[in-house]
Design a protein around this motif. Sequence first.
Motif, PDB file in Angstrom:
ATOM      1  N   GLU A   1      -8.161 -13.136   1.691  1.00  0.00           N
ATOM      2  CA  GLU A   1      -8.781 -12.048   2.468  1.00  0.00           C
ATOM      3  C   GLU A   1      -8.840 -10.824   1.563  1.00  0.00           C
ATOM      4  OE1 GLU A   1      -6.332 -11.407   5.960  1.00  0.00           O
ATOM      5  OE2 GLU A   1      -6.243 -13.560   6.277  1.00  0.00           O
ATOM      6  N   THR A   2      -9.955 -10.105   1.640  1.00  0.00           N
ATOM      7  CA  THR A   2     -10.062  -8.911   0.803  1.00  0.00           C
ATOM      8  C   THR A   2     -10.466  -7.712   1.655  1.00  0.00           C
ATOM      9  OG1 THR A   2     -12.320  -9.528   0.214  1.00  0.00           O
ATOM     10  CG2 THR A   2     -10.593 -10.147  -1.342  1.00  0.00           C
ATOM     11  N   TYR A   3     -10.055  -6.545   1.230  1.00  0.00           N
ATOM     12  CA  TYR A   3     -10.319  -5.281   1.953  1.00  0.00           C
ATOM     13  C   TYR A   3     -10.834  -4.269   0.947  1.00  0.00           C
ATOM     14  CZ  TYR A   3      -7.463  -7.788   5.236  1.00  0.00           C
ATOM     15  OH  TYR A   3      -6.972  -8.769   6.055  1.00  0.00           O
ATOM     16  N   LEU A   4     -12.047  -3.764   1.224  1.00  0.00           N
ATOM     17  CA  LEU A   4     -12.660  -2.841   0.272  1.00  0.00           C
ATOM     18  C   LEU A   4     -13.059  -1.549   0.966  1.00  0.00           C
ATOM     19  CD1 LEU A   4     -14.987  -5.026  -1.933  1.00  0.00           C
ATOM     20  CD2 LEU A   4     -13.482  -3.253  -2.792  1.00  0.00           C
TER      21      LEU A   4
ATOM     22  N   ALA B   1      -8.581  -0.791  -2.892  1.00  0.00           N
ATOM     23  CA  ALA B   1      -8.978  -2.141  -2.481  1.00  0.00           C
ATOM     24  C   ALA B   1      -7.721  -2.991  -2.370  1.00  0.00           C
ATOM     25  CB  ALA B   1      -9.932  -2.759  -3.497  1.00  0.00           C
TER      26      ALA B   1
ATOM     27  N   LEU C   1      -7.755   3.525   2.538  1.00  0.00           N
ATOM     28  CA  LEU C   1      -7.757   2.061   2.676  1.00  0.00           C
ATOM     29  C   LEU C   1      -6.896   1.609   3.853  1.00  0.00           C
ATOM     30  CD1 LEU C   1      -8.566  -0.647   1.181  1.00  0.00           C
ATOM     31  CD2 LEU C   1      -6.306  -0.508   0.103  1.00  0.00           C
ATOM     32  N   GLN C   2      -7.495   0.798   4.705  1.00  0.00           N
ATOM     33  CA  GLN C   2      -6.765   0.223   5.849  1.00  0.00           C
ATOM     34  C   GLN C   2      -6.482  -1.253   5.565  1.00  0.00           C
ATOM     35  OE1 GLN C   2      -5.795   2.099   8.456  1.00  0.00           O
ATOM     36  NE2 GLN C   2      -6.792   3.850   7.486  1.00  0.00           N
ATOM     37  N   VAL C   3      -5.254  -1.664   5.808  1.00  0.00           N
ATOM     38  CA  VAL C   3      -4.894  -3.079   5.624  1.00  0.00           C
ATOM     39  C   VAL C   3      -4.069  -3.545   6.828  1.00  0.00           C
ATOM     40  CG1 VAL C   3      -4.925  -2.980   3.090  1.00  0.00           C
ATOM     41  CG2 VAL C   3      -2.786  -2.519   4.307  1.00  0.00           C
ATOM     42  N   PRO C   4      -4.042  -4.854   7.090  1.00  0.00           N
ATOM     43  CA  PRO C   4      -3.253  -5.329   8.232  1.00  0.00           C
ATOM     44  C   PRO C   4      -1.747  -5.177   7.995  1.00  0.00           C
ATOM     45  CG  PRO C   4      -4.677  -7.068   7.355  1.00  0.00           C
ATOM     46  CD  PRO C   4      -4.720  -5.953   6.393  1.00  0.00           C
TER      47      PRO C   4
ATOM     48  N   ARG D   1       0.841  -1.203   0.000  1.00  0.00           N
ATOM     49  CA  ARG D   1       0.000   0.000   0.000  1.00  0.00           C
ATOM     50  C   ARG D   1       0.877   1.255   0.000  1.00  0.00           C
ATOM     51  NH1 ARG D   1      -3.132   2.178   5.140  1.00  0.00           N
ATOM     52  NH2 ARG D   1      -0.971   2.798   5.484  1.00  0.00           N
TER      53      ARG D   1
ATOM     54  N   GLY E   1      -6.083  -7.178  -1.447  1.00  0.00           N
ATOM     55  CA  GLY E   1      -6.344  -8.601  -1.244  1.00  0.00           C
ATOM     56  C   GLY E   1      -5.074  -9.345  -0.906  1.00  0.00           C
TER      57      GLY E   1
END
Length: 266
Positions: A263-266, A116, A169-172, A104, A118
């Motif tokens: 895993e997906t992040y939207l 987004a 967008l937030q991701v781990p 990211r 994934g």
Amino acid sequence: MNINSAKLIYFSPTQTTRKVVEGISQGLQVVDVEALDLTTHDAEIEKPQRGYEDLAIIGSPVYSGRLPAVAVSRLRKLKGNGAPAVIVVVYGNRAYEDALLELRDVAQEAGFNPIAAGAFIGEHSFSTNCTPIAVGRPDVEDLGKAKTFGKMIREKIINIRALEELIPLQVPGNFPFKELRMLSDISSVTQEMLCTRCKKCTSVCPTAAIHADAPTLTDKSSCIRCCACVKCCPAGAKSMDDPRIKQAAEQLTVNCSHRKEPETYL
Ligand SMILES: Cc1cc2nc3c(=O)[nH]c(=O)nc-3n(C[C@H](O)[C@H](O)[C@H](O)COP(=O)(O)O)c2cc1C
């Protein structure tokens, strides 16, 4: 907003990342899809003539919970021009740790606007017949999920008027990223008797570590242990038989046999 075209940008020595990125693109329902493959060593000289005006899907494998350094240096040369981007990491069923967060940040620094994300699973580069790890992945089920994710991204985009409407967008992942601890003195080896000198390995090696005129010779300091040469050799002449890699593969076979899901992040 409309999506008229998609640019698939990936680093993918053993092709699993490419398959996932292509799977996502199938759900977008756009006709104009172009690929920018950053895997080969001459990819570094390819510079886009113009920025990316439409959606980019940017994919990288996970190496030791991070992105491969060579992928980062190639991604940093791109010019996103504010284009929306889907960021995707593909990992070998162990863990992706800080890789998605790193992607990211790298995408943002290159001028893309990540909307987004994934994390998908691919057959582990170190997987062999004796030490199978996530064999055959991404499989039909994974690629179905990738396509569904593509459809959801399309919905997200067509339901807004401008990218500014989206929340960041937030991701781990953790920052500072985990320290990179890559072994630097290991490369694939060649069984000279089996090598037919077809040089397929020299063309797929991301770092030109395999001697162009003597494909049985590999420069250990340039090899990133991606296993592209091992997987592509039609004669089965290449292997990664350093005991440290074999031991790691054995442990992964035992400890990472439980199937992880995308895993997906939207
Ligand atoms: C040097 C190296 C380090 C890796 N580190 C990890 C890791 O930390 N976690 C994991 O689950 N998989 C790891 N993998 C496996 C790859 O992420 C996985 O096989 C991926 O599908 C490879 O992508 P590609 O087919 O696009 O090359 C590693 C592979 C290599 C070669």
